[in-house]
Design a protein around this motif. Structure first.
Motif, PDB file in Angstrom:
ATOM      1  N   LYS A 133      14.883  10.257  94.793  1.00 26.05           N
ATOM      2  CA  LYS A 133      13.974  10.442  93.610  1.00 26.05           C
ATOM      3  C   LYS A 133      12.912  11.523  93.795  1.00 26.05           C
ATOM      4  O   LYS A 133      11.798  11.465  93.151  1.00 26.05           O
ATOM      5  N   GLY A 134      13.216  12.323  94.796  1.00 22.80           N
ATOM      6  CA  GLY A 134      12.356  13.260  94.941  1.00 22.80           C
ATOM      7  C   GLY A 134      10.811  13.093  95.858  1.00 22.80           C
ATOM      8  O   GLY A 134      10.027  13.843  95.791  1.00 22.80           O
ATOM      9  N   GLU A 135      10.769  11.616  96.263  1.00 22.89           N
ATOM     10  CA  GLU A 135       9.807  11.380  96.789  1.00 22.89           C
ATOM     11  C   GLU A 135       9.713  11.824  98.429  1.00 22.89           C
ATOM     12  O   GLU A 135       8.502  11.871  99.127  1.00 22.89           O
ATOM     13  N   LEU A 136      10.726  12.226  99.124  1.00 21.17           N
ATOM     14  CA  LEU A 136      10.861  12.763 100.413  1.00 21.17           C
ATOM     15  C   LEU A 136      11.596  14.201 100.052  1.00 21.17           C
ATOM     16  O   LEU A 136      12.735  14.332  99.777  1.00 21.17           O
ATOM     17  N   LYS A 137      10.778  15.160 100.715  1.00 22.26           N
ATOM     18  CA  LYS A 137      11.569  16.526 100.636  1.00 22.26           C
ATOM     19  C   LYS A 137      11.854  16.848 101.947  1.00 22.26           C
ATOM     20  O   LYS A 137      11.076  16.536 102.930  1.00 22.26           O
ATOM     21  N   ILE A 138      13.111  17.402 101.973  1.00 16.81           N
ATOM     22  CA  ILE A 138      13.588  17.836 103.271  1.00 16.81           C
ATOM     23  C   ILE A 138      13.830  19.405 103.083  1.00 16.81           C
ATOM     24  O   ILE A 138      14.567  19.893 102.239  1.00 16.81           O
ATOM     25  N   SER A 139      13.147  20.211 104.101  1.00 12.50           N
ATOM     26  CA  SER A 139      13.165  21.416 104.293  1.00 12.50           C
ATOM     27  C   SER A 139      14.274  21.988 105.322  1.00 12.50           C
ATOM     28  O   SER A 139      13.956  21.641 106.424  1.00 12.50           O
ATOM     29  N   VAL A 140      15.295  22.552 104.811  1.00 12.62           N
ATOM     30  CA  VAL A 140      16.264  23.239 105.813  1.00 12.62           C
ATOM     31  C   VAL A 140      15.803  24.605 106.055  1.00 12.62           C
ATOM     32  O   VAL A 140      15.776  25.352 105.133  1.00 12.62           O
ATOM     33  N   ASP A 141      15.412  25.042 107.175  1.00 18.69           N
ATOM     34  CA  ASP A 141      15.007  26.576 107.522  1.00 18.69           C
ATOM     35  C   ASP A 141      16.380  27.255 107.745  1.00 18.69           C
ATOM     36  O   ASP A 141      16.446  28.252 106.899  1.00 18.69           O
ATOM     37  N   LYS A 142      17.264  26.853 108.516  1.00 22.90           N
ATOM     38  CA  LYS A 142      18.129  27.638 108.756  1.00 22.90           C
ATOM     39  C   LYS A 142      19.591  26.833 109.213  1.00 22.90           C
ATOM     40  O   LYS A 142      19.276  25.624 109.773  1.00 22.90           O
ATOM     41  N   THR A 143      20.834  27.342 108.985  1.00 24.84           N
ATOM     42  CA  THR A 143      21.953  26.832 109.210  1.00 24.84           C
ATOM     43  C   THR A 143      22.680  27.666 110.137  1.00 24.84           C
ATOM     44  O   THR A 143      22.794  28.882 109.953  1.00 24.84           O
ATOM     45  N   PHE A 144      23.247  27.417 111.223  1.00 24.29           N
ATOM     46  CA  PHE A 144      23.926  28.092 112.319  1.00 24.29           C
ATOM     47  C   PHE A 144      25.539  27.313 112.471  1.00 24.29           C
ATOM     48  O   PHE A 144      25.550  26.222 112.342  1.00 24.29           O
ATOM     49  N   ASN A 145      26.178  28.354 112.563  1.00 27.84           N
ATOM     50  CA  ASN A 145      27.654  27.818 113.064  1.00 27.84           C
ATOM     51  C   ASN A 145      27.429  27.036 114.465  1.00 27.84           C
ATOM     52  O   ASN A 145      26.928  27.610 115.156  1.00 27.84           O
ATOM     53  N   LEU A 146      28.486  26.197 114.683  1.00 29.69           N
ATOM     54  CA  LEU A 146      28.357  25.695 115.920  1.00 29.69           C
ATOM     55  C   LEU A 146      28.661  26.596 116.997  1.00 29.69           C
ATOM     56  O   LEU A 146      28.205  26.463 118.085  1.00 29.69           O
TER      57      LEU A 146
END
Length: 169
Positions: A133-146
């Motif tokens: 619903k867009g009531e909770l925003k999740i900010s993904v800063d960065k993605t790393f390979n394992l």
């Protein structure tokens, strides 16, 4: 992406995007993953922002380094929620410290809120609904390979993260 958005905006703008009305920025301690909690008079700033009323709720995930500040920033009948130990465990303190504000304190743990699989699924469903619903925003800063996990941990420990850090296989 959220990471690019945060890089383009000031910290205050980024915080406002996530519902923050006022941002108190602390100086980072070089080479450490935490801020210098003495670089800014947080209590005075909170009192100024709230017209001397304080905060109705303080959610403190840092612990030992900030619990005193958190208690001093509480409003009358405010609640102090201690849930983390990033700087060490909050030491035992006299309950009379709560008297000036008639304050409450709690130290919740996840297993008491999701004691059964049914309760876990119910609560997870609520959170996912908020995201949809867009009531909770999740900010993904960065993605790393394992395979780059050491680099990812250095990024986090260096205090550079400004959102969630993901590792993918």
């Amino acid at each position: 992406t959220s990471r690019n958005k945060i890089e383009e905006l000031s910290e205050a703008d980024a915080a406002a995007d996530f519902g923050c009305d006022h941002l108190i920025v602390l100086e980072n301690v070089q080479g450490k993953s935490y801020a210098d909690y003495e670089s800014t008079d947080i209590v005075s700033r909170v009192k100024e922002i709230t017209d001397n009323r304080g905060c109705k709720m303080i959610i403190d995930g840092v612990g030992k380094s900030t619990y005193q500040i958190s208690l001093e920033c509480l409003a009358k009948r405010g609640i102090f929620v201690s849930f983390g130990n990033a700087s060490g465990a909050v030491p035992a303190f006299p309950v009379l410290k709560l008297t000036p504000q008639s304050a409450y304190v709690t130290r919740p743990k996840l297993n008491d809120y999701v004691a059964t699989r049914e309760e876990l699924l119910e609560r997870a469903g609520e959170v996912f609904d908020w995201v949809k619903k867009g009531e909770l925003k999740i900010s993904v800063d960065k993605t790393f390979n394992l395979k780059d996990v050491a680099e990812g941990h250095a990024y986090i420990e260096g205090g550079r993260s400004r959102g969630k850090i993901l590792f993918k296989p």
